[in-house]
Design a protein around this motif. Sequence first.
Motif, short mmCIF file in Angstrom:
data_model
loop_
_atom_site.label_atom_id
_atom_site.label_comp_id
_atom_site.label_asym_id
_atom_site.label_seq_id
_atom_site.Cartn_x
_atom_site.Cartn_y
_atom_site.Cartn_z
N TRP A 105 0.81 -1.22 0.00
CA TRP A 105 0.00 0.00 0.00
C TRP A 105 0.84 1.27 0.00
N GLN A 106 2.16 1.09 0.03
CA GLN A 106 3.03 2.26 0.06
C GLN A 106 3.46 2.63 -1.34
N GLY A 107 3.66 3.91 -1.60
CA GLY A 107 4.20 4.28 -2.89
C GLY A 107 3.78 5.66 -3.34
N ASN A 108 4.13 5.93 -4.60
CA ASN A 108 3.75 7.19 -5.23
C ASN A 108 2.47 6.98 -6.02
N GLY A 109 1.74 8.02 -6.21
CA GLY A 109 0.62 7.98 -7.15
C GLY A 109 -0.65 7.40 -6.58
N THR A 110 -1.61 7.25 -7.49
CA THR A 110 -2.95 6.83 -7.12
C THR A 110 -2.94 5.41 -6.56
N GLY A 111 -3.68 5.22 -5.48
CA GLY A 111 -3.80 3.90 -4.87
C GLY A 111 -2.90 3.72 -3.67
N ALA A 112 -1.89 4.57 -3.53
CA ALA A 112 -0.98 4.43 -2.40
C ALA A 112 -1.60 5.08 -1.16
N ILE A 113 -1.76 4.30 -0.10
CA ILE A 113 -2.34 4.88 1.11
C ILE A 113 -1.29 5.10 2.21
N ILE A 114 -0.08 4.65 1.94
CA ILE A 114 1.02 4.96 2.87
C ILE A 114 2.07 5.74 2.09
N SER A 115 2.49 6.83 2.69
CA SER A 115 3.45 7.73 2.05
C SER A 115 4.76 7.01 1.73
N PRO A 116 5.36 7.32 0.58
CA PRO A 116 6.57 6.60 0.17
C PRO A 116 7.83 6.96 0.96
N GLU A 117 7.78 8.07 1.72
CA GLU A 117 9.04 8.55 2.31
C GLU A 117 9.48 7.81 3.56
#
Lengths: 267, 361
Positions: A105-117
């Motif tokens: 659920w982590q990542g960039n863009g649409t669908g990611a609900i956990i921040s990638p940082e």
Amino acid sequence: MKKTKIFILFIIFFVFTNKIIFADSLNVYSFIQKTAFTNQAKQFNKSLWEPYSYGINKRIELQSFLLGNLLMPNISVKINLIKKNNFYLSSQHSINYFTPWLKFWQGNGTGAIISPETDIPKLFLIENGIFVSYLINNKLLISSNLNMTLALGTKINRLYSIDMPIIYNRFAPAFENAVFSLKTNLQGKITKRFNYMATFDYYYINSNQFSNFIETSIIGVFAKSTRFKFCLGPKLVYGQYPFGNQINILPYFNIIFNGSIKSKKTR
Amino acid sequence: MNRFILVIIIFCFIECRKVSETFEPIEDAIIYSADKQKNNPQPLNEIKLMSWNIRFGIGRSNWFGDACGLNTIFDKNIVDSTLNLITEKINKENPDILMVQECDVNSKRTSYVQEINFILNNTQFNYAYYGPVWQSQFIPSHGLGKMDMGIVIFSKWKLENAKRISLPLRSDQSAAEKYFYLRYCMLQVELNIEGFKSVKLFNVHSVAFSSDDTKKRQYDFIKNEFDKIKSDGGYFACGGDFNTLPSNSIKKDYCIEDMCEGEKFHDTENKHKEGSNYLGEDDGFNQLFYNYNSSLSLEKYSQNESVYFTHTTRHPNNKPDRRLDYFFTNYQWIQGTDTTYQDAIKFSDHAAISVKLKLPK
């Protein structure tokens, strides 16, 4: 495409696996996972939102979210400790490795609900609980469950928590300290085909800022056959989230499927 | 995209209420008041207006949404310390009315800091009027989560008839993007001071990243609102972030300045960066200059553009490199009071601007 394959596998698993023997009659309970009862040997119970449970013998049952294992390897064992008259007492012990689920659920863009940082460390959820059930009569069963959930591993910074109803309190150990829950439910029969369940679940999150969550529901259960049950009802969720208190009324829908694996006949 | 569908399915199961607010064309603004009321004397003949896009209190941090940043969520300490610097600047300039854009009130990205309350309780203002622009229970993108951001008019005195007026939406997005995206608006309040005629005050934040004609539709809409007041014989003053350049700007294409690592523009595939090319935007915006009094005239601007710049995305020396913020009125500005606070760009990606409005009798 990957999701389509998973869906097809899910259907195949649900419909075609196992040889089914019809249970003799409807039990007073529809949700065995919420009671101190364990499945009989080789009997199983599946549903959309509860783990698959399978009876090893009269006293021991294994549970797992089978599809969930793809992203969150998990196993649970329930052991019936006391079975005296109408009183049942069991303990349950679970372990969940949920780092891949959080990373999904982590990542960039649409669908990611956990921040990638943020870095998501290796984390195991350990859950231990006690179940008690008391069969008041043939039509009414009361069950309670006291649970403690801990995360083993480095905690994720609470800035990145998933602040959504149902999800926040279940995954809070990854961001906060231990979560304690006390869940009580009443399951009963109305007619041959209709059962019901009323639940009251309280979660206490051992944290400096946010602590109490309550989930309560009244669910009607329609037995299509002894194997299939459809469940529907409202669920009221109150929570003290990082952004403040919130109440949600959510729809609850479930399909329960139970039976047993037939032993091969030997001559 | 598959992950997005999964999130939507989860929402269907867990949320009965609207996930994202869509807003009516006109709604009442949300009113806040300071915990402790301050005693502010009535103005004599003029009021000082200030407008500032405060970039939700994250200062010059590398947010993912602009400036080639990677970060989404900011710690409370960062937000609080930036807001302290912002309120210090506000107190130093001591405006009577402050028009703020990009103010978070309960957003995950800014650790749920209540920025309106923070500004109210640390300045001379007694009241705030809030028009949400981006209000969503949960934005399933980049881990943004809960979002509540909007525009605010802060005032020393109680204002009346506060309204949030929706601006036309972007038409160059998919339905899903549009649903979760910002819904730009203007905020209208009425300033009624004894001995003076009523003045309608507007705070405007118009679209930044559209690639269609949304900007022109928004400027036409804003002009239409101003025209209605003018034709009724009323007075207005408006400040805000209009997200476009004066039509006589020497430079209008900032794609190269705003380009992030790995990006490429001005070739056949990627012509311009969204929000960085202002060519072709003069038509609608000029109508505001031609029909109303801007605090900064086009003539004055053309004499020395750089001292009036109010925005930069990632200038290495934190110096603004373009003008996006303006004031307009159908009455009179006090001559020589138009100020651009370029030092304030240290605390946001916009510099604050201010001007004094003569009150109509």
